[in-house]
Design a protein around this motif. Structure first.
Motif, PDB file in Angstrom:
ATOM      1  N   LEU A  15      52.417 -19.841 -10.236  1.00 39.62           N
ATOM      2  CA  LEU A  15      52.636 -19.954  -8.990  1.00 39.62           C
ATOM      3  C   LEU A  15      52.669 -21.299  -8.701  1.00 39.62           C
ATOM      4  O   LEU A  15      51.944 -22.259  -7.887  1.00 39.62           O
ATOM      5  CB  LEU A  15      51.907 -18.894  -8.101  1.00 39.62           C
ATOM      6  N   PRO A  16      54.273 -22.262  -8.622  1.00 40.92           N
ATOM      7  CA  PRO A  16      54.907 -22.995  -8.579  1.00 40.92           C
ATOM      8  C   PRO A  16      54.167 -24.000  -6.738  1.00 40.92           C
ATOM      9  O   PRO A  16      53.940 -24.643  -6.975  1.00 40.92           O
ATOM     10  CB  PRO A  16      56.040 -23.198  -9.211  1.00 40.92           C
ATOM     11  N   GLU A  17      54.299 -22.663  -5.755  1.00 39.71           N
ATOM     12  CA  GLU A  17      54.236 -23.407  -4.440  1.00 39.71           C
ATOM     13  C   GLU A  17      52.767 -23.626  -4.369  1.00 39.71           C
ATOM     14  O   GLU A  17      52.509 -24.296  -3.441  1.00 39.71           O
ATOM     15  CB  GLU A  17      54.904 -21.972  -3.638  1.00 39.71           C
ATOM     16  N   LEU A  18      51.749 -22.754  -5.262  1.00 39.02           N
ATOM     17  CA  LEU A  18      50.530 -23.207  -5.149  1.00 39.02           C
ATOM     18  C   LEU A  18      50.250 -24.184  -5.899  1.00 39.02           C
ATOM     19  O   LEU A  18      49.199 -24.751  -6.055  1.00 39.02           O
ATOM     20  CB  LEU A  18      49.418 -21.395  -5.304  1.00 39.02           C
ATOM     21  N   GLY A  19      51.109 -24.749  -6.580  1.00 39.58           N
ATOM     22  CA  GLY A  19      50.737 -25.777  -7.612  1.00 39.58           C
ATOM     23  C   GLY A  19      50.301 -25.343  -9.483  1.00 39.58           C
ATOM     24  O   GLY A  19      48.985 -26.037 -10.066  1.00 39.58           O
ATOM     25  N   ILE A  20      49.992 -23.785  -9.465  1.00 38.29           N
ATOM     26  CA  ILE A  20      49.793 -22.633 -10.449  1.00 38.29           C
ATOM     27  C   ILE A  20      50.700 -23.275 -11.555  1.00 38.29           C
ATOM     28  O   ILE A  20      51.726 -22.181 -11.498  1.00 38.29           O
ATOM     29  CB  ILE A  20      49.236 -21.466  -9.589  1.00 38.29           C
ATOM     30  N   GLU A  21      50.444 -23.990 -12.465  1.00 34.41           N
ATOM     31  CA  GLU A  21      51.791 -23.421 -13.014  1.00 34.41           C
ATOM     32  C   GLU A  21      51.640 -22.634 -14.829  1.00 34.41           C
ATOM     33  O   GLU A  21      52.425 -22.337 -15.167  1.00 34.41           O
ATOM     34  CB  GLU A  21      52.031 -25.033 -14.113  1.00 34.41           C
ATOM     35  N   LYS A  22      50.196 -22.271 -14.991  1.00 34.06           N
ATOM     36  CA  LYS A  22      49.671 -21.333 -16.027  1.00 34.06           C
ATOM     37  C   LYS A  22      48.464 -20.257 -15.591  1.00 34.06           C
ATOM     38  O   LYS A  22      47.545 -21.172 -15.169  1.00 34.06           O
ATOM     39  CB  LYS A  22      50.460 -21.671 -17.274  1.00 34.06           C
ATOM     40  N   ILE A  23      48.977 -19.271 -15.518  1.00 27.45           N
ATOM     41  CA  ILE A  23      47.503 -18.373 -15.003  1.00 27.45           C
ATOM     42  C   ILE A  23      47.520 -17.146 -16.075  1.00 27.45           C
ATOM     43  O   ILE A  23      49.272 -16.494 -15.759  1.00 27.45           O
ATOM     44  CB  ILE A  23      47.905 -18.160 -13.334  1.00 27.45           C
ATOM     45  N   LYS A  24      46.618 -16.471 -16.915  1.00 22.68           N
ATOM     46  CA  LYS A  24      47.065 -15.290 -16.963  1.00 22.68           C
ATOM     47  C   LYS A  24      46.922 -14.427 -16.656  1.00 22.68           C
ATOM     48  O   LYS A  24      45.324 -14.181 -16.107  1.00 22.68           O
ATOM     49  CB  LYS A  24      46.045 -15.445 -18.350  1.00 22.68           C
ATOM     50  N   ALA A  25      47.855 -13.084 -16.889  1.00 15.46           N
ATOM     51  CA  ALA A  25      47.830 -12.070 -15.628  1.00 15.46           C
ATOM     52  C   ALA A  25      47.310 -11.421 -15.752  1.00 15.46           C
ATOM     53  O   ALA A  25      47.911 -10.408 -17.674  1.00 15.46           O
ATOM     54  CB  ALA A  25      48.862 -12.308 -14.502  1.00 15.46           C
ATOM     55  N   LYS A  26      46.496 -10.684 -15.461  1.00 22.79           N
ATOM     56  CA  LYS A  26      46.718  -8.506 -16.143  1.00 22.79           C
ATOM     57  C   LYS A  26      47.561  -8.013 -15.705  1.00 22.79           C
ATOM     58  O   LYS A  26      47.119  -7.603 -14.195  1.00 22.79           O
ATOM     59  CB  LYS A  26      45.094  -8.172 -16.469  1.00 22.79           C
ATOM     60  N   VAL A  27      48.783  -7.314 -16.091  1.00 21.91           N
ATOM     61  CA  VAL A  27      49.761  -6.753 -15.204  1.00 21.91           C
ATOM     62  C   VAL A  27      49.354  -4.658 -15.097  1.00 21.91           C
ATOM     63  O   VAL A  27      48.930  -4.458 -16.266  1.00 21.91           O
ATOM     64  CB  VAL A  27      51.073  -6.431 -16.108  1.00 21.91           C
ATOM     65  N   ASP A  28      48.635  -4.802 -14.120  1.00 20.63           N
ATOM     66  CA  ASP A  28      47.775  -3.282 -13.579  1.00 20.63           C
ATOM     67  C   ASP A  28      48.817  -1.918 -12.637  1.00 20.63           C
ATOM     68  O   ASP A  28      48.677  -2.880 -11.784  1.00 20.63           O
ATOM     69  CB  ASP A  28      46.577  -4.102 -13.161  1.00 20.63           C
ATOM     70  N   THR A  29      49.236  -1.103 -13.735  1.00 21.35           N
ATOM     71  CA  THR A  29      49.896  -0.415 -12.534  1.00 21.35           C
ATOM     72  C   THR A  29      48.828  -0.075 -11.600  1.00 21.35           C
ATOM     73  O   THR A  29      49.224   0.789 -11.289  1.00 21.35           O
ATOM     74  CB  THR A  29      50.971   0.192 -13.547  1.00 21.35           C
ATOM     75  N   GLY A  30      47.956   0.220 -12.226  1.00 21.55           N
ATOM     76  CA  GLY A  30      46.212   0.745 -11.786  1.00 21.55           C
ATOM     77  C   GLY A  30      46.213   0.278 -10.008  1.00 21.55           C
ATOM     78  O   GLY A  30      45.851   1.231  -9.370  1.00 21.55           O
ATOM     79  N   ALA A  31      46.625  -1.145  -9.946  1.00 22.31           N
ATOM     80  CA  ALA A  31      46.049  -1.947  -8.618  1.00 22.31           C
ATOM     81  C   ALA A  31      47.245  -1.714  -7.903  1.00 22.31           C
ATOM     82  O   ALA A  31      48.153  -2.124  -7.964  1.00 22.31           O
ATOM     83  CB  ALA A  31      45.516  -2.908  -9.259  1.00 22.31           C
ATOM     84  N   ARG A  32      47.131  -1.740  -6.627  1.00 28.60           N
ATOM     85  CA  ARG A  32      47.729  -1.595  -5.562  1.00 28.60           C
ATOM     86  C   ARG A  32      48.504  -3.191  -5.082  1.00 28.60           C
ATOM     87  O   ARG A  32      49.392  -4.275  -5.166  1.00 28.60           O
ATOM     88  CB  ARG A  32      47.429  -0.529  -4.567  1.00 28.60           C
ATOM     89  N   THR A  33      47.582  -4.244  -4.785  1.00 30.59           N
ATOM     90  CA  THR A  33      47.260  -5.109  -4.379  1.00 30.59           C
ATOM     91  C   THR A  33      47.171  -6.409  -5.474  1.00 30.59           C
ATOM     92  O   THR A  33      46.612  -6.012  -6.547  1.00 30.59           O
ATOM     93  CB  THR A  33      46.036  -5.543  -3.581  1.00 30.59           C
ATOM     94  N   SER A  34      48.030  -7.383  -5.376  1.00 31.59           N
ATOM     95  CA  SER A  34      47.808  -8.271  -6.477  1.00 31.59           C
ATOM     96  C   SER A  34      46.917  -9.297  -6.140  1.00 31.59           C
ATOM     97  O   SER A  34      46.777  -9.281  -5.190  1.00 31.59           O
ATOM     98  CB  SER A  34      49.118  -9.288  -7.073  1.00 31.59           C
TER      99      SER A  34
END
Length: 142
Positions: A15-34
């Motif tokens: 998320l470069p606009e926030l300055g976050i170069e690397k973040i591990k994400a769970k890709v969750d099709t059951g969640a509507r919102t990130s």
């Protein structure tokens, strides 16, 4: 129709606009919102608009790595967690980088200290961009 990027059930994103170069994400099709892990969330005014500043700790188990972030508030809304609890959350918009691809997404700010992933990528952010192969993980360039 543009070909969609295939991802696994967990991925390294940025998320470069926030300055976050690397973040591990769970890709969750059951969640509507990130959402992303955020602490010390403070609301403030900038040019007559509502903004938030917060600390992101993008690496699970590493509270020393901190990124100071700020973003314009898109909205404040109640979100129901996977445990069924409602929480008022700030919604912000930022650019997601997934491998060589990027697009704007909406994310909420919440404390995910007890969760295994510092980011949850919900289906609204994936729509028209990603296809998920749940048998795989870490398909993107980091």
């Amino acid at each position: 129709m543009t070909a969609k990027l295939t991802v696994g059930w967990r991925e390294w994103l940025s998320l470069p606009e926030l300055g976050i170069e690397k973040i591990k994400a769970k890709v969750d099709t059951g969640a509507r919102t990130s959402c992303i892990h955020a602490v010390n969330i403070e609301e403030y005014q900038k040019n007559g608009e509502k903004w938030v500043k917060f600390i992101a700790q993008p690496l699970q188990g590493d509270e020393q790595t901190q990124v100071k972030c700020s973003a314009k508030v898109k909205k404040i809304k109640a979100v129901t967690s996977s445990s069924g609890q409602k929480e008022m959350r700030y919604f912000i918009e930022t650019t997601l980088h997934a491998g060589q691809h990027s697009w704007p997404i909406e994310v909420t700010l919440t404390n995910r200290a007890t969760m295994k992933f510092r980011m949850l990528l919900g289906r609204t952010a994936m729509e028209n961009h990603l296809v998920v192969n749940p048998a795989l993980s870490h398909l993107l360039d980091s």
